[in-house]
Design an enzyme around this catalytic site. Sequence first.
Site, mmCIF file in Angstrom:
data_model
loop_
_atom_site.group_PDB
_atom_site.id
_atom_site.type_symbol
_atom_site.label_atom_id
_atom_site.label_comp_id
_atom_site.label_asym_id
_atom_site.label_seq_id
_atom_site.Cartn_x
_atom_site.Cartn_y
_atom_site.Cartn_z
ATOM 1 N N ASN A 75 42.413 16.612 59.236
ATOM 2 C CA ASN A 75 43.690 15.937 59.421
ATOM 3 C C ASN A 75 43.927 15.652 60.887
ATOM 4 O O ASN A 75 43.437 16.359 61.776
ATOM 5 C CB ASN A 75 44.842 16.783 58.856
ATOM 6 C CG ASN A 75 45.266 17.874 59.813
ATOM 7 O OD1 ASN A 75 46.105 17.642 60.686
ATOM 8 N ND2 ASN A 75 44.699 19.063 59.687
ATOM 9 N N CYS B 41 45.675 24.265 67.074
ATOM 10 C CA CYS B 41 45.603 22.874 66.644
ATOM 11 C C CYS B 41 44.654 22.084 67.556
ATOM 12 O O CYS B 41 44.864 21.997 68.758
ATOM 13 C CB CYS B 41 47.004 22.276 66.673
ATOM 14 S SG CYS B 41 47.087 20.742 65.792
ATOM 15 N N CYS C 288 12.697 35.862 50.705
ATOM 16 C CA CYS C 288 13.701 35.081 51.447
ATOM 17 C C CYS C 288 14.910 34.724 50.602
ATOM 18 O O CYS C 288 15.971 34.429 51.117
ATOM 19 C CB CYS C 288 13.080 33.832 52.052
ATOM 20 S SG CYS C 288 12.771 32.514 50.863
#
Lengths: 433, 444
Positions: free
Chosen positions: A76, A138, A382
């Site tokens: 966003n 932010c 693995c």
Amino acid sequence: MADLSTNFVGIKSPNPFWLASAPPTDKEYNVRRAYEAGWGGVVWKTLGLDPHIVNVNGPRYGVVYGADRRVLGINNIELITDRPLDVNLREIKAVKRDYPDRAMVVSLMVPCEEWAWKEILPKVEETGADGIELNFGCPHGMSERGMGAAVGQVPEYIEMVTRWCKANTRMPVLVKLTPNITDVRYPARAAHAGGADAVSLINTISSITSVNLDTMSPEPSIDGKGSHGGYCGAAVKPIALNMVAEIARDRETAGLPISGIGGITTWRDAAEFLSLGAGSVQVCTAAMVYGFGIVKELKAGLSDWMDEKGYTSVDQVTGRAVPNVTDWQYLNLNYVTKARIDQDACIKCGRCYAACEDTSHQAISMSPDRVFEVIDEECVACNLCVDVCPVEDCITMEELQPGMTDLRTGKVVEAEYANWTTHPNNPSAKAAE
Amino acid sequence: MKTTPRTSGVQAGRLSAKALAENFQDLHAPFDDHEAMVAADRCYFCYDAPCIAACPTAIDIPLFIRQIQAGHPNGAAKTIFEQNILGGMCARVCPTETLCEEACVREAAEGKPVQIGRLQRFATDGLMSSGVHPFTRSEATGKRIAVVGAGPAGLACAHRLAMKGHEVVIFDGRSKPGGLNEFGIASYKSVDNFAQSEVEWLMKIGGISLRTGERLGGSLTLEALRAEYDAVFLAIGLAGVNALRAEGEDCENVLDAVDFIADLRQTGNLSSLPVGRNVVVIGGGMTAVDAAVQSKLLGADQVTIVYRRGQDGMSASRYEQDLATSKGVRLVFNAQPLAVHGNGTVREVEFEYTESAGGTLTGTGETFRLAADQVFKAIGQTLEGAPEGLALDGNKIAVTGPGRTSEAGVWAGGDCAAGGNDLTVTAVAEGRDAAMDIHAQLMG
């Protein structure tokens, strides 16, 4: 039935599920509905000083899809609240008055000067809010103005602002950390040093979700241009879990309360954050994708799981997995496993073979009639075959018991724990004395 | 009085035009973009995938599905067309339930295979409807090849030869190209004149000319073709129809199913096609199912398929059998026709129950009769009009390797050649492979 109520640094809520500071918590209307739906608390969308900021008038979100347009991640470019401060304060006060049992934390972001914090803190206190969360995370828009992640990326600033807040309010102070740094322990230590009551993490990750290959604009595109945004949602959960664990097990910050954030979508995600040290959890993207109703699943799932495991309160879960997070060098090199393929469950797709043959250790054989078998002499355990197999539990890792021989190394498996610090190949290994 | 499904005899217009239009629309609606993405996502991209081995044309199915999933459906279409230039029709008519989708590991795991056929249609429809032909021709070789028969085998052979730079003339006895794609497939599997659009699109490669109304035994002889062309590919199909060999077979309204299917495909007005109130279809293959289902869709009241062996012996797949029963067709197994009864026009068919022991089928002596205004014979087609001198294998043209006949310079493929399985997709593979062999021989 398990008691889901929490007392997180003095902030009480009937369950550990808070809505994170974001669009879902940006006004009275949403927050009332969230509380009615059953959320334990909210972190009100970040307030700033007037004049309030403005947002773009084009798209604010970019998205990454999985199959069937399932949202895996959203980014966003929305900023903090774009409404006047007094409107927000009035609404916070009204909601808190009507829902005294729910947590009401207010997110704040003002300039990095003490007067600004001194100005806003009493106003927030006056609403009756339970605590504040300092938005140091932010990554877009505000950071270019010297706020948000611009503060969160400088430990000295974090410590300084945290200290101002502690000095100017009686409310608990949560410091929200940005993941856009190299080592999250430094900002966490700074918050701790400044007197923070808790840290909350992670905030969103700087990101470009996609590029429109026709217009050559990043998405979301505003008139042909895009800007990096903050990435969140299920895709960021592994990054957030690690950062939470790093802080929980760091000697300097051990015991510092953590509000866990980052891609929590189901009760299981929440339980994982709690186990790695979170005392409350915050949710945003899942609510933005599915609505407030998901909290019913979150609460029921966590409660049933706690009952099943015999945990009666959330604090019994918090940090339970932290002792098992260690450094690589302490992992037991005498723990030997081999992949095992359940031939009855195998559907003969051959993905394990392709993965092992092309990209791993050539440890799976394929017969002309598509029978896939593990070659113990080559298998390094693995786990990639397990990961790519589309059938759950078709391939499992079987532990070799002490006394058995690992056909790859020819060595007999030892019962004793032994790690890299004492391994003969380690130039800095200390010989046992 | 209004004509209805229960009106006696053989009548046109048993259903309203609207009902007929609905009945004969696309059997499976095409995927939209999102459905295709969801369906494509189910593919596991298997190693050495079993679906490829199960496809007679060996399309790289996991690759084309991944291309769809990656948002590149035209690339997917090209992957398909590289192996099967009639991939559009095959996506519609292949019995995928016995080919690629039967081999899909998700069929084994969940009984729900990846919908390969519909995904193939999604990809091929997209590219074809854009009008783009994705291939170009190699430099002209100066060689000329005659292809006899414009069905799937002939078209596939001609296209591949044209790609390789040869000049191709396709001859076909009918007025239109397409062979069974045009005349032999149930209407609801190939709507909107798809077979003709596909031929037009295929011909965009260039270097192919089509001459209709010319057939071997008519205006053409193999000798003349061999003399005029550098190579000949025979893809003449099976023009003959097997007889019932039952008493009364020559009654009126005892018809060949293939003619009924062709009439359905060629008509511009379904309301004008007559169908019986009681229809009996004799046979156990796709032709039987296509005729029976379409009889029902045209408005027949009672439609019964009678097959002389057990259900497992039917060459129509279980999926096709279920399609038939879902449309209201009754399937009767283990019964063979003894006689057709009627006073000039069929009224009943008499059957005898059968049992098989050691591979031989014998009548049990117990008989029953089914009322029938119309009988469709669907007990197989035979080679007709094969040129003299070509060795046969059983009732078909003998071939070795990629379609080489006993005569030098003459290849054969599709239903007329021995060894296939009478599927469109197999005919395409044979045509393509013969083309590669012709190319190798001519250029070698």
